[in-house]
Design a protein around this motif. Sequence first.
Motif, PDB file in Angstrom:
ATOM      1  N   LEU A  86       0.390  -1.267  -0.079  1.00  0.00           N
ATOM      2  CA  LEU A  86      -0.333   0.080   0.046  1.00  0.00           C
ATOM      3  C   LEU A  86       0.408   0.871  -0.065  1.00  0.00           C
ATOM      4  N   ILE A  87       1.661   1.038   0.945  1.00  0.00           N
ATOM      5  CA  ILE A  87       2.859   2.511   0.879  1.00  0.00           C
ATOM      6  C   ILE A  87       3.496   2.753  -0.352  1.00  0.00           C
ATOM      7  N   ARG A  88       4.084   1.817  -0.996  1.00  0.00           N
ATOM      8  CA  ARG A  88       4.812   1.993  -2.077  1.00  0.00           C
ATOM      9  C   ARG A  88       3.948   1.903  -3.455  1.00  0.00           C
ATOM     10  N   SER A  89       2.848   1.362  -3.118  1.00  0.00           N
ATOM     11  CA  SER A  89       2.203   1.988  -4.801  1.00  0.00           C
ATOM     12  C   SER A  89       1.736   3.028  -5.241  1.00  0.00           C
ATOM     13  N   GLU A  90       1.574   2.734  -6.433  1.00  0.00           N
ATOM     14  CA  GLU A  90       2.008   3.551  -7.459  1.00  0.00           C
ATOM     15  C   GLU A  90       1.191   4.642  -7.190  1.00  0.00           C
ATOM     16  N   ARG A  91      -0.406   4.648  -7.061  1.00  0.00           N
ATOM     17  CA  ARG A  91      -1.295   5.845  -7.124  1.00  0.00           C
ATOM     18  C   ARG A  91      -0.753   6.100  -5.831  1.00  0.00           C
ATOM     19  N   MET A  92      -0.257   5.834  -4.472  1.00  0.00           N
ATOM     20  CA  MET A  92      -0.148   6.911  -3.410  1.00  0.00           C
ATOM     21  C   MET A  92       1.219   7.451  -3.762  1.00  0.00           C
ATOM     22  N   VAL A  93       2.055   6.994  -4.167  1.00  0.00           N
ATOM     23  CA  VAL A  93       4.055   7.702  -4.242  1.00  0.00           C
ATOM     24  C   VAL A  93       3.113   8.662  -5.429  1.00  0.00           C
ATOM     25  N   ASN A  94       2.339   8.599  -6.282  1.00  0.00           N
ATOM     26  CA  ASN A  94       2.259   9.566  -7.716  1.00  0.00           C
ATOM     27  C   ASN A  94       1.733  10.552  -7.136  1.00  0.00           C
ATOM     28  N   SER A  95       0.535  10.381  -6.635  1.00  0.00           N
ATOM     29  CA  SER A  95      -0.515  11.419  -5.637  1.00  0.00           C
ATOM     30  C   SER A  95       0.295  11.749  -4.986  1.00  0.00           C
ATOM     31  N   VAL A  96       1.526  11.755  -4.310  1.00  0.00           N
ATOM     32  CA  VAL A  96       1.917  12.729  -3.427  1.00  0.00           C
ATOM     33  C   VAL A  96       3.052  13.458  -4.022  1.00  0.00           C
ATOM     34  N   TRP A  97       3.489  12.604  -4.708  1.00  0.00           N
ATOM     35  CA  TRP A  97       4.547  13.514  -5.759  1.00  0.00           C
ATOM     36  C   TRP A  97       4.206  14.778  -6.442  1.00  0.00           C
ATOM     37  N   GLN A  98       2.450  14.553  -6.963  1.00  0.00           N
ATOM     38  CA  GLN A  98       1.936  15.563  -7.646  1.00  0.00           C
ATOM     39  C   GLN A  98       2.180  16.836  -6.264  1.00  0.00           C
ATOM     40  N   LEU A  99       0.959  16.310  -5.037  1.00  0.00           N
ATOM     41  CA  LEU A  99       0.849  17.111  -4.074  1.00  0.00           C
ATOM     42  C   LEU A  99       2.403  17.998  -3.828  1.00  0.00           C
ATOM     43  N   LEU A 100       2.938  17.898  -3.470  1.00  0.00           N
ATOM     44  CA  LEU A 100       4.220  17.932  -2.936  1.00  0.00           C
ATOM     45  C   LEU A 100       5.484  19.071  -4.087  1.00  0.00           C
ATOM     46  N   GLN A 101       4.770  18.805  -5.723  1.00  0.00           N
ATOM     47  CA  GLN A 101       4.949  19.198  -6.525  1.00  0.00           C
ATOM     48  C   GLN A 101       6.960  20.428  -6.474  1.00  0.00           C
ATOM     49  N   GLU A 102       7.816  18.439  -6.095  1.00  0.00           N
ATOM     50  CA  GLU A 102       9.333  19.301  -6.411  1.00  0.00           C
ATOM     51  C   GLU A 102       8.957  17.546  -6.497  1.00  0.00           C
ATOM     52  N   ASP A 103      10.974  18.062  -7.246  1.00  0.00           N
ATOM     53  CA  ASP A 103      11.965  17.113  -8.619  1.00  0.00           C
ATOM     54  C   ASP A 103      12.273  16.295  -8.301  1.00  0.00           C
ATOM     55  N   SER A 104      12.228  16.605  -7.043  1.00  0.00           N
ATOM     56  CA  SER A 104      12.861  14.984  -5.546  1.00  0.00           C
ATOM     57  C   SER A 104      12.639  14.390  -5.655  1.00  0.00           C
ATOM     58  N   GLN A 105      12.630  13.251  -5.237  1.00  0.00           N
ATOM     59  CA  GLN A 105      12.381  11.780  -5.459  1.00  0.00           C
ATOM     60  C   GLN A 105      10.941  11.465  -4.325  1.00  0.00           C
ATOM     61  N   VAL A 106      10.104  10.444  -3.893  1.00  0.00           N
ATOM     62  CA  VAL A 106       9.354  11.012  -2.750  1.00  0.00           C
ATOM     63  C   VAL A 106       9.877  10.022  -2.197  1.00  0.00           C
ATOM     64  N   CYS A 107       9.920   9.701  -0.517  1.00  0.00           N
ATOM     65  CA  CYS A 107      10.576   8.984   0.544  1.00  0.00           C
ATOM     66  C   CYS A 107       9.254   8.924   1.352  1.00  0.00           C
ATOM     67  N   HIS A 108       9.534   7.480   1.858  1.00  0.00           N
ATOM     68  CA  HIS A 108       8.415   7.462   3.441  1.00  0.00           C
ATOM     69  C   HIS A 108       8.756   7.175   4.282  1.00  0.00           C
ATOM     70  N   PHE A 109       8.602   8.594   4.858  1.00  0.00           N
ATOM     71  CA  PHE A 109       8.599   8.581   6.630  1.00  0.00           C
ATOM     72  C   PHE A 109       8.469   7.791   7.197  1.00  0.00           C
ATOM     73  N   HIS A 110       7.959   7.520   7.897  1.00  0.00           N
ATOM     74  CA  HIS A 110       7.076   6.809   8.740  1.00  0.00           C
ATOM     75  C   HIS A 110       5.378   6.533   8.413  1.00  0.00           C
ATOM     76  N   THR A 111       4.906   5.129   8.565  1.00  0.00           N
ATOM     77  CA  THR A 111       3.638   4.887   8.592  1.00  0.00           C
ATOM     78  C   THR A 111       2.293   4.169   9.933  1.00  0.00           C
ATOM     79  N   LYS A 112       1.787   5.085  10.149  1.00  0.00           N
ATOM     80  CA  LYS A 112       1.043   4.391  11.826  1.00  0.00           C
ATOM     81  C   LYS A 112      -0.785   3.984  11.492  1.00  0.00           C
ATOM     82  N   LEU A 113      -0.056   2.598  12.399  1.00  0.00           N
ATOM     83  CA  LEU A 113      -1.821   2.355  11.665  1.00  0.00           C
ATOM     84  C   LEU A 113      -2.624   2.876  13.663  1.00  0.00           C
TER      85      LEU A 113
END
Length: 285
Positions: free
Chosen positions: A75-102
Amino acid sequence: MGNFSLNASQIADYNRDGYIVVKSLFSTEEVEKLYHTALANSVMQKNAMDLNDQTGKKTKLSLWFTPGDDVFGYLIRSERMVNSVWQLLQEDSQVCHFHTKLMQKEPKVGGAWEWHQDYGYWYKNQFIFPDQLMSVMIALTPANKENGCLQVIKGSHKMGRVNHGFAGEQVGADMEMVNHALKAMDLIYCELEPGDALFFHSNLMHRSEANLSDHPRWSLISCYNSQSNIAYAETSTSWRVPVSIVPDHALLEWNAESFENADFLKKENDPALKSTGWENEVKTS
């Protein structure tokens, strides 16, 4: 969900309001797999932290850093998640995962989260740019007013970082500024169905009530960072490692490893819960 992409209107709404809700980002079948895995996972439960709110009610959460080849990692690494985050952060650099909480808010006993900004916590990790940090909440069960869904102050990310102090065992925002914000901006209850996603800025002011209903409220909150955003006081390393993206069908179709070796955060190691002295000057109730 292949090739999912946010549209220009959604990106504009995020920039204006500090959040967007994407309905049914994950299917019923995907959410059921995630939820039943979380319920059955003894490692997840063993590594859960209890955090008391100001009334003594407990909110339970499990937090880990590195996304693996398990169902949560897919889920965390899914294309729909990461690409959406990249679109919203609007940065040229790659998206990294800081942490996930349940987040596990059980019926009748699940505690509240006080008003706060995520960057109120992450400021202590010494991340430099709050605009390059965001969170994505995925509802695993229904979230509504009755069971303590997330509340946000629309547009409050434009206030910048507000001072935070301790509220129970949590970190809470200065209530004088919160009350000013509530007079100037709209309070929104983010009611979600399972599979809905709430994307929100690290400076968006938010809270949730205790769960006094007869039904659980469980959710996953994945926090992402642009690789260009350095954290000078964070000992984990996931925040600077680009996410290894997997296709959207991985969650249902790929073999998943067991969730045993995750690098969980221990309560005593959380920088946000350590006092620096200035928290005492902040009025959180």
